[in-house]
Design an enzyme around this catalytic site. Structure first.
Site, PDB file in Angstrom:
ATOM      1  N   TYR A   1      77.834 -54.222  79.415  1.00 16.86           N
ATOM      2  CA  TYR A   1      77.633 -53.212  80.477  1.00 16.86           C
ATOM      3  C   TYR A   1      78.137 -51.845  80.010  1.00 16.86           C
TER       4      TYR A   1
ATOM      5  N   ASP B   1      61.064 -48.522  90.154  1.00 23.99           N
ATOM      6  CA  ASP B   1      61.917 -48.875  89.011  1.00 23.99           C
ATOM      7  C   ASP B   1      62.047 -47.652  88.091  1.00 23.99           C
ATOM      8  N   ILE B   2      63.260 -47.301  87.694  1.00 26.27           N
ATOM      9  CA  ILE B   2      63.420 -46.115  86.827  1.00 26.27           C
ATOM     10  C   ILE B   2      62.842 -46.349  85.428  1.00 26.27           C
TER      11      ILE B   2
ATOM     12  N   LYS C   1      76.156 -48.223  79.247  1.00 28.39           N
ATOM     13  CA  LYS C   1      76.467 -46.954  79.914  1.00 28.39           C
ATOM     14  C   LYS C   1      76.852 -45.890  78.884  1.00 28.39           C
TER      15      LYS C   1
ATOM     16  N   THR D   1      80.913 -44.160  83.797  1.00 25.42           N
ATOM     17  CA  THR D   1      82.086 -44.965  84.155  1.00 25.42           C
ATOM     18  C   THR D   1      83.207 -44.787  83.144  1.00 25.42           C
ATOM     19  N   ASP D   2      84.431 -45.003  83.583  1.00 23.36           N
ATOM     20  CA  ASP D   2      85.566 -44.947  82.646  1.00 23.36           C
ATOM     21  C   ASP D   2      85.466 -46.050  81.590  1.00 23.36           C
ATOM     22  N   GLU D   3      84.707 -47.116  81.891  1.00 26.49           N
ATOM     23  CA  GLU D   3      84.643 -48.247  80.952  1.00 26.49           C
ATOM     24  C   GLU D   3      84.032 -47.878  79.614  1.00 26.49           C
TER      25      GLU D   3
ATOM     26  N   VAL E   1      91.179 -65.403  90.179  1.00 23.52           N
ATOM     27  CA  VAL E   1      91.807 -64.272  89.478  1.00 23.52           C
ATOM     28  C   VAL E   1      91.762 -64.584  87.988  1.00 23.52           C
TER      29      VAL E   1
ATOM     30  N   SER F   1      75.209 -53.060  87.194  1.00 23.76           N
ATOM     31  CA  SER F   1      76.579 -52.538  87.240  1.00 23.76           C
ATOM     32  C   SER F   1      77.687 -53.579  87.113  1.00 23.76           C
TER      33      SER F   1
ATOM     34  N   ASN G   1      87.375 -47.577  89.076  1.00 24.66           N
ATOM     35  CA  ASN G   1      86.893 -48.625  89.991  1.00 24.66           C
ATOM     36  C   ASN G   1      86.817 -48.121  91.426  1.00 24.66           C
ATOM     37  N   ASN G   2      85.622 -48.199  91.985  1.00 21.09           N
ATOM     38  CA  ASN G   2      85.413 -47.804  93.380  1.00 21.09           C
ATOM     39  C   ASN G   2      85.647 -48.988  94.311  1.00 21.09           C
TER      40      ASN G   2
ATOM     41  N   ARG H   1      88.005 -63.393  81.647  1.00 24.64           N
ATOM     42  CA  ARG H   1      86.721 -62.794  81.245  1.00 24.64           C
ATOM     43  C   ARG H   1      86.762 -62.527  79.742  1.00 24.64           C
TER      44      ARG H   1
HETATM   45  P1  NAD Z   1      75.294 -51.312  92.572  1.00 26.70           P
HETATM   46  O1  NAD Z   1      75.024 -52.448  91.659  1.00 26.70           O
HETATM   47  O2  NAD Z   1      75.909 -51.558  93.909  1.00 26.70           O
HETATM   48  O3  NAD Z   1      73.931 -50.528  92.854  1.00 26.70           O
HETATM   49  C1  NAD Z   1      72.983 -50.250  91.864  1.00 26.70           C
HETATM   50  C2  NAD Z   1      71.682 -49.817  92.555  1.00 26.70           C
HETATM   51  O4  NAD Z   1      70.729 -49.495  91.524  1.00 26.70           O
HETATM   52  C3  NAD Z   1      71.047 -50.909  93.411  1.00 26.70           C
HETATM   53  O5  NAD Z   1      70.647 -50.366  94.657  1.00 26.70           O
HETATM   54  C4  NAD Z   1      69.860 -51.376  92.600  1.00 26.70           C
HETATM   55  O6  NAD Z   1      68.776 -51.845  93.398  1.00 26.70           O
HETATM   56  C5  NAD Z   1      69.491 -50.096  91.856  1.00 26.70           C
HETATM   57  N1  NAD Z   1      68.769 -50.381  90.593  1.00 26.70           N
HETATM   58  C6  NAD Z   1      69.106 -51.268  89.620  1.00 26.70           C
HETATM   59  N2  NAD Z   1      68.197 -51.255  88.646  1.00 26.70           N
HETATM   60  C7  NAD Z   1      67.266 -50.322  88.996  1.00 26.70           C
HETATM   61  C8  NAD Z   1      66.084 -49.839  88.382  1.00 26.70           C
HETATM   62  N3  NAD Z   1      65.660 -50.319  87.205  1.00 26.70           N
HETATM   63  N4  NAD Z   1      65.374 -48.879  88.995  1.00 26.70           N
HETATM   64  C9  NAD Z   1      65.791 -48.384  90.201  1.00 26.70           C
HETATM   65  N5  NAD Z   1      66.888 -48.811  90.838  1.00 26.70           N
HETATM   66  C10 NAD Z   1      67.627 -49.769  90.241  1.00 26.70           C
HETATM   67  O7  NAD Z   1      76.159 -50.302  91.719  1.00 26.70           O
HETATM   68  P2  NAD Z   1      77.284 -49.272  92.182  1.00 26.70           P
HETATM   69  O8  NAD Z   1      78.595 -49.943  92.135  1.00 26.70           O
HETATM   70  O9  NAD Z   1      76.841 -48.577  93.414  1.00 26.70           O
HETATM   71  O10 NAD Z   1      77.235 -48.261  90.948  1.00 26.70           O
HETATM   72  C11 NAD Z   1      76.386 -47.121  90.983  1.00 26.70           C
HETATM   73  C12 NAD Z   1      76.553 -46.349  89.683  1.00 26.70           C
HETATM   74  O11 NAD Z   1      77.889 -45.952  89.528  1.00 26.70           O
HETATM   75  C13 NAD Z   1      76.203 -47.151  88.444  1.00 26.70           C
HETATM   76  O12 NAD Z   1      75.516 -46.302  87.543  1.00 26.70           O
HETATM   77  C14 NAD Z   1      77.537 -47.574  87.870  1.00 26.70           C
HETATM   78  O13 NAD Z   1      77.480 -47.726  86.478  1.00 26.70           O
HETATM   79  C15 NAD Z   1      78.398 -46.394  88.265  1.00 26.70           C
HETATM   80  N6  NAD Z   1      79.818 -46.668  88.464  1.00 26.70           N
HETATM   81  C16 NAD Z   1      80.228 -47.685  89.283  1.00 26.70           C
HETATM   82  C17 NAD Z   1      81.592 -47.884  89.520  1.00 26.70           C
HETATM   83  C18 NAD Z   1      82.099 -48.967  90.431  1.00 26.70           C
HETATM   84  O14 NAD Z   1      83.296 -49.158  90.542  1.00 26.70           O
HETATM   85  N7  NAD Z   1      81.243 -49.685  91.147  1.00 26.70           N
HETATM   86  C19 NAD Z   1      82.518 -47.062  88.880  1.00 26.70           C
HETATM   87  C20 NAD Z   1      82.073 -46.032  88.042  1.00 26.70           C
HETATM   88  C21 NAD Z   1      80.715 -45.847  87.858  1.00 26.70           C
HETATM   89  O1  TDX Z   2      86.393 -62.813  90.361  1.00 20.95           O
HETATM   90  C1  TDX Z   2      86.971 -61.880  89.768  1.00 20.95           C
HETATM   91  N1  TDX Z   2      88.265 -62.050  89.374  1.00 20.95           N
HETATM   92  C2  TDX Z   2      88.960 -61.092  88.700  1.00 20.95           C
HETATM   93  O2  TDX Z   2      90.131 -61.298  88.356  1.00 20.95           O
HETATM   94  C3  TDX Z   2      86.329 -60.614  89.501  1.00 20.95           C
HETATM   95  C4  TDX Z   2      84.907 -60.370  89.915  1.00 20.95           C
HETATM   96  C5  TDX Z   2      87.055 -59.661  88.830  1.00 20.95           C
HETATM   97  N2  TDX Z   2      88.330 -59.894  88.419  1.00 20.95           N
HETATM   98  C6  TDX Z   2      89.054 -58.832  87.690  1.00 20.95           C
HETATM   99  C7  TDX Z   2      88.314 -58.256  86.500  1.00 20.95           C
HETATM  100  C8  TDX Z   2      88.782 -56.824  86.467  1.00 20.95           C
HETATM  101  O3  TDX Z   2      90.013 -56.742  85.762  1.00 20.95           O
HETATM  102  O4  TDX Z   2      89.208 -57.742  88.597  1.00 20.95           O
HETATM  103  C9  TDX Z   2      89.042 -56.477  87.932  1.00 20.95           C
HETATM  104  C10 TDX Z   2      87.903 -55.732  88.575  1.00 20.95           C
HETATM  105  O5  TDX Z   2      86.704 -56.431  88.272  1.00 20.95           O
HETATM  106  P1  TDX Z   2      85.267 -55.910  88.749  1.00 20.95           P
HETATM  107  O6  TDX Z   2      85.303 -55.701  90.218  1.00 20.95           O
HETATM  108  O7  TDX Z   2      84.255 -56.833  88.179  1.00 20.95           O
HETATM  109  O8  TDX Z   2      85.194 -54.462  88.088  1.00 20.95           O
HETATM  110  P2  TDX Z   2      85.333 -53.969  86.559  1.00 20.95           P
HETATM  111  O9  TDX Z   2      84.967 -55.019  85.596  1.00 20.95           O
HETATM  112  O10 TDX Z   2      86.689 -53.348  86.416  1.00 20.95           O
HETATM  113  O11 TDX Z   2      84.186 -52.847  86.544  1.00 20.95           O
HETATM  114  C11 TDX Z   2      84.031 -51.950  87.682  1.00 20.95           C
HETATM  115  O12 TDX Z   2      84.557 -50.699  87.442  1.00 20.95           O
HETATM  116  C12 TDX Z   2      83.826 -49.818  86.621  1.00 20.95           C
HETATM  117  C13 TDX Z   2      82.574 -51.851  88.131  1.00 20.95           C
HETATM  118  O13 TDX Z   2      82.035 -53.154  88.339  1.00 20.95           O
HETATM  119  C14 TDX Z   2      81.747 -51.083  87.170  1.00 20.95           C
HETATM  120  O14 TDX Z   2      80.406 -50.915  87.651  1.00 20.95           O
HETATM  121  C15 TDX Z   2      82.369 -49.738  86.992  1.00 20.95           C
HETATM  122  O15 TDX Z   2      81.669 -49.030  86.028  1.00 20.95           O
END
Ligand code: NAD
Ligand code: TDX
Length: 335
Positions: A151, A59-60, A155, A124-126, A207, A84, A180-181, A274
């Site tokens: 969230y 754990d970090i 960040k 993140t852009d958020e 949605v 996340s 968004n990835n 949301r």
């Molecule tokens: P994810 O939720 O899939 O993965 C997060 C990982 O972190 C998991 O493997 C989890 O076990 C680990 N983790 C959580 N808490 C921890 C702790 N206390 N100690 C050690 N490990 C821990 O997330 P993701 O989508 O892969 O995102 C990774 C990073 O990228 C995050 O920092 C997120 O904010 C950032 N990010 C995500 C997106 C996106 O679209 N998913 C976009 C921009 C930035």
């Molecule tokens: O059930 C759903 N229905 C819906 O309409 C969910 C889960 C999401 N949504 C909408 C909300 C958002 O407008 O879709 C869009 C994308 O939602 P998420 O996948 O939850 O992503 P978002 O909230 O945009 O945040 C993501 O992008 C930035 C990642 O989860 C973050 O970790 C990242 O930092």
């Protein structure tokens, strides 16, 4: 051989980053430190070259565990570890403050204690909040931080701590902020994998609101390549916004997935919005394009098809996740 310390490397983006580095950078070894929360998945690490990759469960927020796992002579920490998911942060924010804020500070302290050469914070852009619905406004590196969800606020707080470590103690830091990835191995609480998984099972597709919120989508491997370039070529203390200039309304994304799977649009169900739902994200990627020489390599059409194909071919992966805990979460979130 250089050694890097990757946190959160069993999650979606962290595991894609680990794979990319092992595949494309020959002189790097990785210590992958991850707490394996609900989002961390050992399945994501199957088939890796174990001579160059070592997994440590931890754990970090646990400083002793971090210091013990952090190798001597470490080139860089890449901090992916985070809570996340925005919806979970709305239901309960404390875990987000612990991991995303305290955890980042502990990693910064540990980097100083062990003279780690560079600290890369995956943000993140958020953190920059929301944009109006016109095509002319974009997030740049000088946009103010105005996070709207717990969230995003956690960040943003982490970014401030990274900046403070740089200014006060001279830690060599880089911050990357991506949109968004999407891609393989994303946990099905996020929009794209949730829609693919539900549609594959002919379940309804929730949605939020009017479905017209806009996200700027990027294929996960393109994000990971940009992070590596920011680490190699970025200037200490700087932030880099990463985006593929690919804005889409949610409803368009959902319909594209249905069409690719040959499923009816009647599966779409508009549900309560949301709270505090950001309307639009859009990234001006000029800095990473010009300073780092980065360009995305995957088009939206190719990336979405690759992603859908991966979920179709890996139904066991998704079945193992959609277990009791996931069902409980889903019921609580969607009723
Ligand atoms: P994810 O939720 O899939 O993965 C997060 C990982 O972190 C998991 O493997 C989890 O076990 C680990 N983790 C959580 N808490 C921890 C702790 N206390 N100690 C050690 N490990 C821990 O997330 P993701 O989508 O892969 O995102 C990774 C990073 O990228 C995050 O920092 C997120 O904010 C950032 N990010 C995500 C997106 C996106 O679209 N998913 C976009 C921009 C930035
Ligand atoms: O059930 C759903 N229905 C819906 O309409 C969910 C889960 C999401 N949504 C909408 C909300 C958002 O407008 O879709 C869009 C994308 O939602 P998420 O996948 O939850 O992503 P978002 O909230 O945009 O945040 C993501 O992008 C930035 C990642 O989860 C973050 O970790 C990242 O930092």
């Amino acid at each position: 051989m250089k050694t890097i310390f990757v946190t959160g490397g069993a999650g979606f983006i962290g595991s894609a980053f680990v794979r990319l580095v092992l595949d494309e950078i020959s002189n790097v070894k990785i210590v992958n430190f991850d707490a394996l929360t609900y989002a961390g998945n050992p399945d994501n690490l199957q088939g890796l070259d174990e001579t160059r990759h070592r997994f440590v469960k931890g754990d970090i927020c646990d400083k002793d565990a971090v210091l013990q796992a952090l190798p001597e002579d470490c080139e860089a920490i890449f901090n992916f570890a985070a809570e996340s998911h925005v919806d979970r942060s709305i239901n309960s924010a404390s875990e987000f403050v612990l991991t995303n804020v305290l955890g980042t500070q502990i990693l910064l302290d540990s980097a100083r204690a062990k003279n780690v050469r560079r600290f890369v914070q995956i943000s993140t852009d958020e953190v920059m909040g929301t944009l109006p619905e016109n095509e002319t406004a974009f997030f740049t590196e000088t946009s103010p931080l105005k996070p709207n969800s717990p969230y995003a606020a956690s960040k943003a707080a982490a970014e401030h701590l990274v900046r403070a470590a740089h200014e006060t103690f001279g830690v060599d830091t880089i911050i990357t902020r991506c949109g968004n990835n999407y891609g393989q191995r994303q946990f099905p609480e996020k929009l794209i994998p949730l829609i693919i998984a539900n549609a594959m099972n002919d379940e309804s597709l929730p949605v939020y609101g009017d479905g017209k919120n806009v996200r700027d989508w990027i294929f996960v491997e393109d994000h990971c390549r940009a992070i590596w370039l920011a680490y190699e070529r970025g200037k200490s203390g700087e932030s880099y916004n990463i985006g593929a200039r690919n804005e889409r309304q949610n409803i368009e994304v959902v319909k594209s997935i249905l069409d690719a799977l040959d499923k009816p649009h009647s599966l779409i169900k508009f549900v309560t919005d949301r709270p505090g739902h950001d309307r639009r994200y859009a990234i001006d990627a000029a800095k990473v394009e010009t300073e780092l020489g980065w360009q995305p390599q995957t088009t939206w059409e190719e990336g979405l098809q690759k992603t859908i194909d991966w979920y179709l071919e890996n139904q066991d992966w998704i079945k193992r996740i959609r277990n009791g805990a996931y069902r409980d979460y889903y019921k609580k979130q969607y009723g």
